[in-house]
Design an enzyme around this catalytic site. Structure first.
Site, PDB file in Angstrom:
ATOM      1  N   LYS A  72      14.778  22.899  49.701  1.00 33.34           N
ATOM      2  CA  LYS A  72      15.924  22.021  49.956  1.00 33.34           C
ATOM      3  C   LYS A  72      15.570  20.869  50.898  1.00 33.34           C
ATOM      4  O   LYS A  72      16.424  20.347  51.613  1.00 33.34           O
ATOM      5  CB  LYS A  72      17.122  22.809  50.515  1.00 33.34           C
ATOM      6  CG  LYS A  72      17.568  23.964  49.640  1.00 33.34           C
ATOM      7  CD  LYS A  72      17.723  23.576  48.180  1.00 33.34           C
ATOM      8  CE  LYS A  72      18.806  22.526  47.946  1.00 33.34           C
ATOM      9  NZ  LYS A  72      18.882  22.093  46.529  1.00 33.34           N
ATOM     10  N   SER A 163      22.152  23.037  53.004  1.00 31.46           N
ATOM     11  CA  SER A 163      21.750  22.821  51.614  1.00 31.46           C
ATOM     12  C   SER A 163      21.266  24.120  50.982  1.00 31.46           C
ATOM     13  O   SER A 163      21.514  24.382  49.800  1.00 31.46           O
ATOM     14  CB  SER A 163      20.628  21.776  51.544  1.00 31.46           C
ATOM     15  OG  SER A 163      21.108  20.501  51.849  1.00 31.46           O
ATOM     16  N   TYR A 263      19.924   7.316  45.525  1.00 31.73           N
ATOM     17  CA  TYR A 263      19.030   6.449  44.761  1.00 31.73           C
ATOM     18  C   TYR A 263      18.573   7.120  43.465  1.00 31.73           C
ATOM     19  O   TYR A 263      18.314   8.323  43.423  1.00 31.73           O
ATOM     20  CB  TYR A 263      17.800   6.072  45.587  1.00 31.73           C
ATOM     21  CG  TYR A 263      18.046   4.915  46.514  1.00 31.73           C
ATOM     22  CD1 TYR A 263      17.793   3.611  46.106  1.00 31.73           C
ATOM     23  CD2 TYR A 263      18.546   5.131  47.800  1.00 31.73           C
ATOM     24  CE1 TYR A 263      18.014   2.542  46.957  1.00 31.73           C
ATOM     25  CE2 TYR A 263      18.780   4.066  48.664  1.00 31.73           C
ATOM     26  CZ  TYR A 263      18.519   2.779  48.234  1.00 31.73           C
ATOM     27  OH  TYR A 263      18.746   1.717  49.069  1.00 31.73           O
ATOM     28  N   LYS A 278      21.630  18.075  42.345  1.00 26.86           N
ATOM     29  CA  LYS A 278      21.136  17.457  43.567  1.00 26.86           C
ATOM     30  C   LYS A 278      22.246  16.629  44.219  1.00 26.86           C
ATOM     31  O   LYS A 278      23.074  16.027  43.549  1.00 26.86           O
ATOM     32  CB  LYS A 278      19.930  16.554  43.270  1.00 26.86           C
ATOM     33  CG  LYS A 278      18.807  17.259  42.497  1.00 26.86           C
ATOM     34  CD  LYS A 278      18.255  18.454  43.242  1.00 26.86           C
ATOM     35  CE  LYS A 278      17.178  19.165  42.438  1.00 26.86           C
ATOM     36  NZ  LYS A 278      16.678  20.372  43.133  1.00 26.86           N
ATOM     37  N   ALA A 281      27.875  18.271  47.778  1.00 28.71           N
ATOM     38  CA  ALA A 281      28.503  18.237  49.099  1.00 28.71           C
ATOM     39  C   ALA A 281      28.330  19.584  49.790  1.00 28.71           C
ATOM     40  O   ALA A 281      28.444  20.638  49.163  1.00 28.71           O
ATOM     41  CB  ALA A 281      29.983  17.904  48.953  1.00 28.71           C
TER      42      ALA A 281
END
Length: 315
Positions: A72, A163, A263, A278, A281
């Site tokens: 992660k 994560s 991105y 990916k 939240a």
């Protein structure tokens, strides 16, 4: 004649396997050497080398670079971005050769078989995030190739914990299985549960010490995962330099996707983003509990900064 041809193919397909650096104690060294001899024996006994050579001149080979972690931390994003470079050939899936015993016992030829076909000028890369936190992996990688270039991508330890939980939570949700709240993992008897595995994975200095027993620091490039998310191009430029690649990845290869909030990549006019899994939240966590998490990582982070000779913008 057949033996001669087999030996010739071995020289082409497989880099030299080097002996292990002297271990801390002689028993560990002897055990490692025995395992390595067995791996080599299995490799030489295999008769599938022809399958690893393509008629177009490409072949499968052991990776010259491995993304060793962290879970992660952004390993998939790093691999996808690095794959923009024409001199990179990346294994698609996580191989888990060095950390899963069932895979490791198969020998190095099995490992080669998991690699993509590549040309002589290309660098073969594989990524398995679990390598970084597995105590037995550094010596095994060293036994394969002591001059290998390693990539480690890290992010704020507290964010990495969240994560980590989020990934497992969604995996359970997809299987329609209940899963406890993050507070049930982070709190034990009213205190921070430092036995939670996700917290242990974020104690970077402990795991880094294990790698530095076998590899000098200049063989391990640390990618700032937080910066890679916010502004990927400068971080990828550093990776190109570390791997001694021509600077062929450009700022134009990245564009910010407002819908996804991160991105995405642009390659020869084709645009692609990371999987929808990916950038999920994180769960809402009580502010006081987050502060406890940040406080817990304060000293371990300082130790890590001293170990690697650089600092990161973490809590």
């Amino acid at each position: 004649m057949a033996a001669f041809l087999l030996g010739a193919v071995l020289l082409i397909v497989q880099p030299q396997i080097v002996p292990s650096r002297p271990a801390i104690n002689s028993k560990a060294e002897t055990s490692s050497q025995i395992v390595q001899r067995e791996l080599l024996k299995k490799t030489y006994q295999k008769n599938d080398f022809k399958e690893n050579i393509h008629s177009n001149g490409s072949c499968r080979q052991l990776p010259q670079t491995v993304i060793i972690g962290v879970r992660k931390g952004g390993t998939r994003a790093l691999l996808e971005m690095l794959s923009l470079h024409p001199d990179i050939a990346a294994a698609e899936s996580e191989v888990h050769f060095f950390d899963w015993e069932d895979h490791y016992r198969n020998g190095l030829q099995w490992y080669i078989n998991q690699m993509p076909f590549s040309y002589p000028h290309q660098i073969t890369v594989e990524k398995t995030p679990a390598y970084f936190t597995s105590p037995k992996v550094p010596e095994r990688v060293y036994n394969m190739n002591q001059s290998i270039r390693l990539l480690l991508i890290l992010r704020d330890p507290s964010e990495r914990v969240l994560s980590d939980y989020t990934q497992v939570f969604y995996n359970h949700m997809q299987k329609h299985k209940p899963y406890p709240s993050i507070e049930q993992f982070l709190v034990k008897d009213g205190e921070l549960n430092v036995d939670y595995k996700a917290i242990n994975r974020s104690l970077y200095y402990i795991h880094m010490q294990n790698w530095l027993k076998y590899f000098p620091l200049d063989h391990i490039h640390i990618v700032d995962g937080d910066k890679l998310i916010k502004d990927p191009f400068p971080e990828i430029e550093k990776v190109e330099r570390f791997l001694k690649l021509s600077p062929l990845i450009n700022a134009s290869n990245f564009y910010f996707n407002k819908t996804k909030g991160f991105y995405c990549l642009r390659d020869s006019g084709r645009e692609r983003c990371l999987h929808e899994s990916k950038g999920r939240a994180h769960p809402q966590v009580d502010t006081r509990l987050l502060e406890k998490l940040h406080e817990y990582f304060h000293e371990p982070n300082k130790k890590f900064f001293e170990l690697v000779g650089r600092t990161f913008d973490w809590h």
